[in-house]
Design an enzyme around this catalytic site. Structure first.
Site, short mmCIF file in Angstrom:
data_model
loop_
_atom_site.label_atom_id
_atom_site.label_comp_id
_atom_site.label_asym_id
_atom_site.label_seq_id
_atom_site.Cartn_x
_atom_site.Cartn_y
_atom_site.Cartn_z
N ARG A 91 42.34 37.52 9.91
CA ARG A 91 41.34 38.29 9.18
C ARG A 91 41.17 39.63 9.89
O ARG A 91 41.11 39.68 11.11
CB ARG A 91 39.97 37.59 9.15
N ARG A 101 41.22 32.02 3.90
CA ARG A 101 40.36 31.81 2.74
C ARG A 101 39.33 32.92 2.55
O ARG A 101 38.62 33.29 3.47
CB ARG A 101 39.65 30.46 2.86
N HIS A 145 46.67 30.75 12.63
CA HIS A 145 45.28 30.98 12.98
C HIS A 145 45.12 31.48 14.42
O HIS A 145 44.03 31.87 14.82
CB HIS A 145 44.48 29.69 12.78
N ARG A 161 28.13 24.85 17.31
CA ARG A 161 27.30 25.62 16.38
C ARG A 161 27.13 24.89 15.05
O ARG A 161 26.04 24.84 14.50
CB ARG A 161 27.91 27.00 16.14
N HIS A 176 31.03 31.96 18.10
CA HIS A 176 32.36 31.73 17.54
C HIS A 176 33.40 31.38 18.60
O HIS A 176 34.48 30.90 18.27
CB HIS A 176 32.80 32.99 16.78
#
Length: 685
Positions: free
Chosen positions: A379, A409, A439, A568, A596
């Site tokens: 991304r 996605r 990824h 999280r 993250h």
């Protein structure tokens, strides 16, 4: 030690229900009176975005499974139908709380002079302003669609705001009802700014503007009912990659067009929608549990409009964010490679600037000594300088290879657009790997220095996205370490050549070796505990779902390993089960930043091992993605990670602790205990 049976549903929380609990924790931040008012509104908008994506992917998947006749059982032992039924109840309660929270926030915003105006409150001058705006900017965009035997129900686009209208004709003696739909244009702002009244900033919703002018759209008709609604559709993309690998780009473009037209899976509409509710339910062929009636405006995420108002006038209603610390290479990017040669650099974003990554690419793109650049892009932001620097590098004659993941996605369209731009600049673009998502976050730069080739590598836990890097916490490693850089170079070649992934000594990659390495390291820690030696595990991740990892952690707990999990989001592990997970503690930190980073620590009898990774402990990460876990070797960087973990484990302000019954209890300082907010205090490390 109690025997652990992986088929025992009593030792797992359900994945989907755990996700709803996570979104509830985000909603609690919208309810938290100690948060600034516009930040509370932002948290509320996030819950809506989260919920939409959850329905478009996870709930849609459950519905597809049930419709296929395959009643699968989850780890928690629930059937697909049972999960859908429980989800409907929990989500209905959640939505009610969302709108109760919205009412409270909007009331307080009104007190602060930020007001969404009712049509009854408009002055004559304002009515004229609205009328002029409607004629000039709105009317020509609208398309009223009547529904009858000759005009079938239009295929309403996913997540768009619409008005459903019941009309009768004044000259029709039968008073026959006519049903019509008008889409509220998404190309226009949701709110029209009205002239200020002193310190008050006032706004009027676009759907209300349309309501005021329905007679222009339906001349000679009488409006009986009018209510806004929106449809959430199945938006998961499914591609048979074996058949389409030769042209994945074209296949993805075609599937993206279909996303807006997937089956309806949820209908949101206003309470008291009366006859319109039943008409829509019938036309969309939905069940009762798929309808969600709300007491307030639909499309809550549109309210981010108010968060983005003039910063000067709303500064007191937002968090104050510290400036990120500057790059490790001083004032000139010319020093960046020299700085990395002196030792590994570990950065903690957003406290330390993401610009360091961009500067590394900027320097490499124009550096005559740089021969090649290789990078993965999962991304990236819409205006990313990373794309610019990669393009410039190729135009400057360097060999540039970028692995673009088209299946990221909800970022597929952006990735397609930037991939095309890169190709036009001469970059060699590789469009993913059949059956897997790329990824991992890797950047490799090959530079000729003193007649030999040196490699420089960046590895991270988060995406190469300068926008999300401002509010996602992630860790970045810059290294010139030969052992690491050689294995990264090997991994790039394996991915682009579609060769078999070899086992390496420092970097562990999915889908072949990462999960088994996790289990090996957990079992090693358990063996230390059984021998009476020091044993401690700390995992920090977004989600814990994989049953084999959970079972390994249970066994380590039984062996006496002290286990701290900072998770999280989703957690399917149950802490505090007698004889099984008494030594496991689970906490979730929700705050101004989105946690993250993925950190995996093993005490290793005093010889601690530290790993960072792109992967959470989920089946998809281990089996269906190319992921990378890499070690932190230098002591100063290990100490830095220690400080981060300890701060999060002592947080008593934004942390919530998971109980054995599935409830999360928010911590608060006790007695004279100092308040610790890990996300705020981290800036002072």
């Amino acid at each position: 030690m109690t025997q652990i049976d992986i088929s025992n549903p009593e030792i797992f929380f359900d994945r989907e229900l755990s996700w709803v609990d996570f979104n509830n924790r985000v909603l609690e931040e919208a309810q938290n009176q100690s948060n600034p008012l516009l930040e509370r509104l932002k948290f509320l908008c996030i819950t809506e975005t989260n919920l939409d994506e959850f329905f478009m992917v996870r709930v849609a998947g459950l519905l597809n499974v049930r419709q296929s006749g395959a009643e699968e059982r989850s780890l928690s032992g629930h059937s697909t139908s049972e999960i859908l039924q429980t989800l409907s109840k929990k989500v209905s309660e959640f939505v009610n709380t969302q709108y109760a929270t919205l009412g409270e926030i909007m009331g307080q915003l009104r007190n602060e002079g930020i007001i969404i105006q009712n049509s009854e409150e408009l002055t004559a001058d304002e009515i004229k302003l609205v009328r002029d705006y409607y004629k000039k900017d709105v009317s020509s965009i609208l398309t009223p669609l009547a529904i009858d035997t000759s005009h079938p129900f239009p295929h309403i686009l996913n997540k768009t705001l619409n008005l459903a209208i019941l009309l009768t004709s004044d000259d029709d003696k039968s008073k026959r009802e006519i049903f019509a739909v008008v889409q509220v244009p998404s190309v226009l702002p949701r709110f029209l700014a009205l002239p200020d009244r002193g310190e008050e900033k006032r706004f009027f919703p676009l759907e209300e503007i349309i309501k005021l002018h329905l007679s222009d759209l339906f001349h000679g008709m009488k409006v009986k009912e009018i209510h806004p609604f929106r449809i959430i559709r199945d938006a998961d993309i499914s591609i048979n990659e074996e058949e389409t690998a030769s042209d994945l780009l074209t296949s993805m473009k075609n599937e993206l067009k279909n996303r807006m037209w997937g089956d309806a899976i949820r209908l949101d509409l206003m309470k008291g929608s009366g006859r319109i509710r039943e008409v829509l339910k019938e036309l969309l062929e939905l069940q009762e549990y798929q309808l969600y009636e709300v007491d307030g405006p639909l499309n809550l995420n549109d309210l981010m409009y108010f968060y983005n108002l003039d910063k000067t006038s709303t500064a007191n209603l937002k968090f104050t964010f510290p400036q990120p610390k500057a790059g490790f290479y001083g004032k000139s990017i010319d020093n960046i490679f020299q700085s990395i040669r002196k030792g590994d650099k570990l950065l903690h974003h957003p406290y330390e600037s993401f610009k360091s990554i961009e500067d590394m690419l900027k320097k490499a793109s124009a550096d005559n000594k740089v021969l090649a650049i290789k990078m993965t892009l999962y991304r990236t932001s819409g205006d990313s300088p990373i794309i610019q620097y990669l393009s410039e590098a190729a135009e400057n004659g360097k060999q540039v290879t970028v692995l673009v993941e088209l299946k990221a996605r909800f970022d597929e369209e952006r990735n397609i657009r930037w991939a095309k731009k890169l190709e036009d600049s001469g970059v060699h673009v590789v469009y993913g790997v059949v059956g897997l998502k790329i990824h991992c976050k890797m950047l490799l730069i090959v530079r000729k220095e003193d007649d030999k080739l040196n490699r420089y590598v960046h590895l991270g836990t988060g995406n190469y996205n300068s926008t999300t890097a401002r509010f996602y916490t992630d860790l970045s490693l810059f290294t010139n370490n030969t052992e690491i850089t050689e294995e990264v170079a090997l991994l790039f070649n394996v991915i682009t050549s579609n060769a078999k992934m070899p086992q390496t000594n420092h970097i562990y990659a999915a889908p072949l070796y990462l999960k088994e390495k996790f289990i090996e390291l957990i079992e090693e820690e358990a063996s230390f505990a059984l021998s009476g030696k020091k044993a401690h595990i700390i995992f920090k991740m977004n989600s814990l779902v994989d049953p084999d990892i959970i079972i390994s952690l249970y066994k380590a707990s039984q062996a006496g390993v002290q286990i701290d999990l900072i998770i999280r989001g989703i957690c399917c592990l149950k802490p505090g089960i007698p004889g099984i997970s008494e030594n496991i503690r689970v906490r979730s930190i929700i705050g101004r930043y989105l946690e993250h980073s993925r950190v995996y620590y093993f005490g290793n009898n005093g010889k601690s091992k530290y790993f960072l990774a792109s992967a959470d402990c989920m089946p998809r990460n281990f089996l269906r993605r190319i992921e990378v876990m890499f070690p932190i070797l230098e002591e100063k960087n290990r100490e830095k990670i220690d400080k981060i973990l300890q701060l999060q484990l002592t947080d008593n302000t934004s942390a919530r602790v998971l109980q054995a019954d599935g409830n999360y209890v928010k911590l608060e300082p006790v007695n004279d205990e100092p308040a610790i907010n890990a996300q705020v205090d981290m800036a002072n490390l």
